[in-house]
Design a protein around this motif. Structure first.
Motif, short mmCIF file in Angstrom:
data_model
loop_
_atom_site.label_atom_id
_atom_site.label_comp_id
_atom_site.label_asym_id
_atom_site.label_seq_id
_atom_site.Cartn_x
_atom_site.Cartn_y
_atom_site.Cartn_z
N VAL A 25 0.91 -1.33 0.09
CA VAL A 25 0.14 -0.04 0.09
C VAL A 25 0.94 1.31 -0.08
O VAL A 25 0.51 2.18 -0.57
CB VAL A 25 -1.10 -0.06 1.16
N ARG A 29 0.62 4.89 -2.84
CA ARG A 29 0.36 6.10 -2.39
C ARG A 29 0.01 6.96 -3.70
O ARG A 29 -0.76 7.85 -3.63
CB ARG A 29 1.13 6.55 -1.28
N ILE A 51 -2.75 -5.52 -1.36
CA ILE A 51 -3.18 -4.03 -0.66
C ILE A 51 -3.66 -4.37 0.69
O ILE A 51 -4.77 -4.99 0.77
CB ILE A 51 -4.12 -3.24 -1.45
N GLY A 52 -3.26 -4.08 1.81
CA GLY A 52 -3.50 -4.69 3.09
C GLY A 52 -3.19 -6.08 3.16
O GLY A 52 -2.07 -6.43 2.64
N PRO A 206 -6.91 2.74 -0.77
CA PRO A 206 -6.48 1.85 0.51
C PRO A 206 -7.90 1.53 1.46
O PRO A 206 -7.90 0.26 1.87
CB PRO A 206 -5.56 2.69 1.21
#
Ligand code: HEM
Length: 492
Positions: A25, A29, A51-52, A206
């Motif tokens: 993640v 950004r 992502i995560g 996110p």
């Protein structure tokens, strides 16, 4: 076990190692389309990121994307169940909701038919070829007058604010049979946005992947929810007005034609797929929503390229002068005779790639792509920006050059080149407004450029860096100027 079970003989897609809990993640950004393009050079067309703690498949390369979205279209036609999407159209959006079954199919077909009838089908009542031509022509004329007036008063201006209302009016005319005043505050507050919608609905937000973020206060998210609420309320009010004045002998617009469908449905005339009235009527939410932001963004990029490359603008105007002249209005039927203008529009789509990713997809079943195993329900990002800037497909991809789309003689579009541009997605989820979008951009531009010459204030710096989102825009720029082009007098 934590490891996913991968069937024998198949591999898991490669990808960058992420941090525990956060995954990749932090790398994503800023400008995920550029970051993922770069990563695809290392890991390939089928890549897995995190992502995560959630895995996401990222597809690049035109052939791989065609293989997934067209040849294996059924497998890849789903939409992921993302947190932010539930706020769009009360979670019933044709475009963003996780449904991809029979109900979605029936709604998509309804939407396509209604759109066609009230845009590009031959017009029985007017002198224009079709309603789309009539609406765009009227709004483009208004813009010419408005730009001249604002130029007189302010000496330079930001065209976006005017473009967005004109484009919204075109889709309003088709959906609701009415147009709005350019100072209508209710409409302005919904359409004249700073991409507050696109920021949240973009690939890789996110909060869609890291559940804990959904519980933290977020101004962006509050604005997004509020926007969707106001949007639904706006459309709902118009729908109610339509119900009150509905007459099945006189179907005025897309909303009426959807109401007609609800009534046929209740009469049991079309029971193959049971659709609730709510699901039929709120299709108009999707059409209105998809119909203004995309086309406005396309036009605002077009104007920016025209002022950045004055020679290209001149060449378009020469083509318009030779083919149409300056006396009569451009029409949709002129499009085939203006190859350079067409090449410019294609290059604007390619170079800006202002829809860097399609709307996220997800797999509908376990499948295999290029030898890699992909489980059911895997979220999929499709990198259109990568295709449009792939050095394997394009010579000097970062150069803005409309001529790359012209045949050797310069007299027509080279279809093998134009077919490589990815802007409207492919396959089952391909944009249903593609023809409308292309026709609109063409007719707005042809009308504006026949009448006006665009430029930037001398000595002003402009920043055209795209701001990441579902649709990418450049920062507001109020340094546009225009000059009237006068009819060429034929010498006696
Ligand atoms: C979907 C692009 C104009 C209606 C899409 C998608 C893209 C796209 C990339 C997603 C495809 C995918 O997920 O694989 C564009 C561009 C436009 C434009 C670049 C203009 C220049 C329009 C217009 C309308 C429209 C004018 C309607 C009036 C839709 C709808 C979907 C869609 C309803 C969702 C389809 C589905 O999920 O089944 N568009 N679009 N678009 N577009 Fe457009």
């Amino acid at each position: 076990s934590f490891r996913q079970h991968v069937p024998k003989g198949l591999k898991r897609p490669p990808g960058p190692r992420g941090y525990p809990i956060l995954g990749n993640v932090l790398e994503l950004r800023k400008d995920p389309h550029l970051v993922l393009t770069k990563l695809s050079q290392k890991y390939g067309d089928v890549m897995e990121i995190k992502i995560g703690t959630r895995s996401v498949l990222v597809l690049s390369g035109l052939d791989t994307i065609k293989q997934a979205l067209v040849k294996q279209g059924e497998d890849f036609m789903g939409r992921p169940d993302l947190h932010s999407f539930q706020y769009i159209s009360n979670g019933q959006s044709l475009t963003f909701s996780p449904d991809s079954g029979e109900v979605w199919k029936a709604r998509r077909k309804l939407a396509q038919n209604a759109l066609k009838t009230f845009s590009i089908a031959p017009s029985p009542t007017s002198s224009s070829t079709c309603l789309l031509e009539e609406h765009v022509s009227k709004e483009a004329d208004y813009l010419v007058t408005k730009f001249l007036q604002v130029m007189e008063e302010e000496k330079s201006f930001d065209p976006y604010r005017y473009l967005v209302v004109s484009v919204a009016n075109v889709i309003c005319a088709m959906c609701f049979g009415k147009c709005y005043d350019h100072n209508d505050q209710e409409l302005l507050s919904m359409v004249n946005l700073n991409n507050e919608f696109g920021e949240v609905a973009a690939s890789g937000n996110p909060a869609d992947f890291i559940p804990v973020l959904q519980y933290l206060p977020s101004r962006t998210m509050e604005v997004f929810k509020d926007l969707n609420r106001r949007f639904s309320a706006f459309v709902q009010k118009i729908i109610q007005e339509h119900y009150c004045s509905f007459d099945k002998e006189n179907i005025r617009d897309i909303t009426d034609s959807l109401i007609e469908h609800c009534q046929e449905n209740r009469a049991g005339e079309n029971t193959s797929v049971p659709l609730s009235s709510e699901k039929i009527i709120n299709i108009v939410n999707d059409l209105f929503g998809a119909g203004f932001d995309t086309v406005t963004t396309a036009l605002s990029w077009s104007l920016m390229y025209l002022v950045m490359y004055p020679d290209i603008q001149k060449r378009i105007q020469e083509e318009l002068d030779q083919t149409i002249g300056r006396e009569r209005k451009p029409r949709l039927s002129d499009r085939g005779t203006l190859p350079y203008t067409e090449a410019f529009i294609l290059e604007m789509f390619r170079h800006s790639s202002f829809l860097p990713f399609t709307i996220p997809h997800c797999t509908t079943k376990d499948t295999v792509l290029n030898g890699y195993y992909i489980p059911k329900n895997r979220c999929v990002f499709v990198n259109q920006w990568q295709v449009n800037h792939d050095e394997k497909l394009w010579k000097d991809p970062s150069t803005f050059n409309p001529e790359r789309f012209l045949s050797a003689a310069g007299t027509k579009i080279d279809r093998t080149e134009s077919d490589k541009v990815m802007t409207f997605g492919l396959g089952r989820r391909r944009c249903i407004g593609e023809s409308i979008g292309r026709w609109e951009v063409f007719l707005f531009l042809a009308t504006l450029l026949q009448q006006l010459e665009f430029s930037l204030c001398a000595g002003q710096e402009v920043d055209i860096t795209p701001q990441y989102g579902l649709t990418m825009k450049y920062k507001k720029c109020k340094h546009f100027q225009i000059k009237k082009r006068f009819p060429v007098k034929s010498s006696p």
